[in-house]
Write a protein that holds these residues in place. Sequence first.
Motif, mmCIF file in Angstrom:
data_model
loop_
_atom_site.group_PDB
_atom_site.id
_atom_site.type_symbol
_atom_site.label_atom_id
_atom_site.label_comp_id
_atom_site.label_asym_id
_atom_site.label_seq_id
_atom_site.Cartn_x
_atom_site.Cartn_y
_atom_site.Cartn_z
ATOM 1 N N PHE A 1 -7.043 0.925 3.770
ATOM 2 C CA PHE A 1 -5.830 -0.045 2.481
ATOM 3 C C PHE A 1 -5.711 -0.865 3.995
ATOM 4 O O PHE A 1 -6.496 -2.308 3.060
ATOM 5 N N LEU A 2 -5.499 -0.366 5.029
ATOM 6 C CA LEU A 2 -5.411 -1.720 6.256
ATOM 7 C C LEU A 2 -6.121 -2.872 6.461
ATOM 8 O O LEU A 2 -6.364 -4.127 6.868
ATOM 9 N N SER A 3 -7.434 -2.154 6.326
ATOM 10 C CA SER A 3 -8.513 -2.820 6.509
ATOM 11 C C SER A 3 -8.824 -3.699 5.426
ATOM 12 O O SER A 3 -9.861 -4.695 5.410
ATOM 13 N N ILE B 1 1.897 -9.590 0.116
ATOM 14 C CA ILE B 1 1.914 -9.101 -0.719
ATOM 15 C C ILE B 1 1.386 -7.828 -0.868
ATOM 16 O O ILE B 1 2.411 -6.576 -1.323
ATOM 17 N N GLN B 2 -0.220 -7.180 -0.879
ATOM 18 C CA GLN B 2 -0.302 -5.834 -0.111
ATOM 19 C C GLN B 2 0.190 -5.292 0.690
ATOM 20 O O GLN B 2 0.468 -4.044 0.421
ATOM 21 N N LEU B 3 0.348 -5.371 1.874
ATOM 22 C CA LEU B 3 1.317 -5.146 2.450
ATOM 23 C C LEU B 3 2.652 -4.539 2.632
ATOM 24 O O LEU B 3 3.175 -3.487 2.617
ATOM 25 N N ASP C 1 4.709 2.114 -0.212
ATOM 26 C CA ASP C 1 3.976 3.819 -0.573
ATOM 27 C C ASP C 1 3.798 4.930 1.070
ATOM 28 O O ASP C 1 4.398 6.041 0.888
ATOM 29 N N PHE C 2 3.975 3.729 2.146
ATOM 30 C CA PHE C 2 3.868 4.781 3.114
ATOM 31 C C PHE C 2 4.996 5.064 3.285
ATOM 32 O O PHE C 2 5.094 7.037 3.861
#
Length: 224
Positions: free
Chosen positions: A121-123, A135-137, A143-144
């Motif tokens: 996901f981070l990729s 925003i996505q981070l 969730d993490f």
Amino acid sequence: MRENYNSFKYWENVINENKTIRGHMFMQKRPTEGSFYFHTLIFGRKNGMNNLWGYVPNVKGLIGYIQYSFLQEAFYKWIHGQEKVVTRIPHLTVDKIAIEGEKLKKISKEVCINMKNDYEFLSSLWEMPADKSEIQLRNFIIDFNKKWMGDNTEFLYIKVFSTPEELGEFVISSTLITSTEKELENKIGMSIDQWRDICKFAIEDSIKGQIFRKVLLKKLSEVY
């Protein structure tokens, strides 16, 4: 020269060159206008608590730090820290760490998949504009923290801040849950009002910026 934050090799070199705590690799200088700030916890019964406060130059640096350094350390300790004290993190990608852990039957297939999915996901954030990736981070971190809440034997946690003031207020609110104002003031070496002033002007005032940096490095970060 633009740093290549999206590179396992880059982070491997940075870790080798900086014989300091991983979360403090970019804290030789005080923060700047583009800096992002974080608080991370890695807890394991055998390895104790890594309680780190730090900052990186920008949001891409933050994504890179979490993807290539924090996850590497956190997941390796999650897998191997139940039975021994981990003193060294091998130079392996998260995928390899997870696969090895499953092969050794130290984690389930589901946990292995979760680790690899977090990395992937981070990729996916690297091709996004900085504002969208931020925003996505932040969504990823919510969730993490739920996924790796763990139990009283191990857990992982990340929190991100956009400004020194945001970080400073969280230091106050989170600390006062279990400690008194006096205990917090003794810990940071100043009154709460002085701390707020330091955080407010940490970027524009060089002296206050250095004080802010030293508090994060020496007085708030704890490894035990």
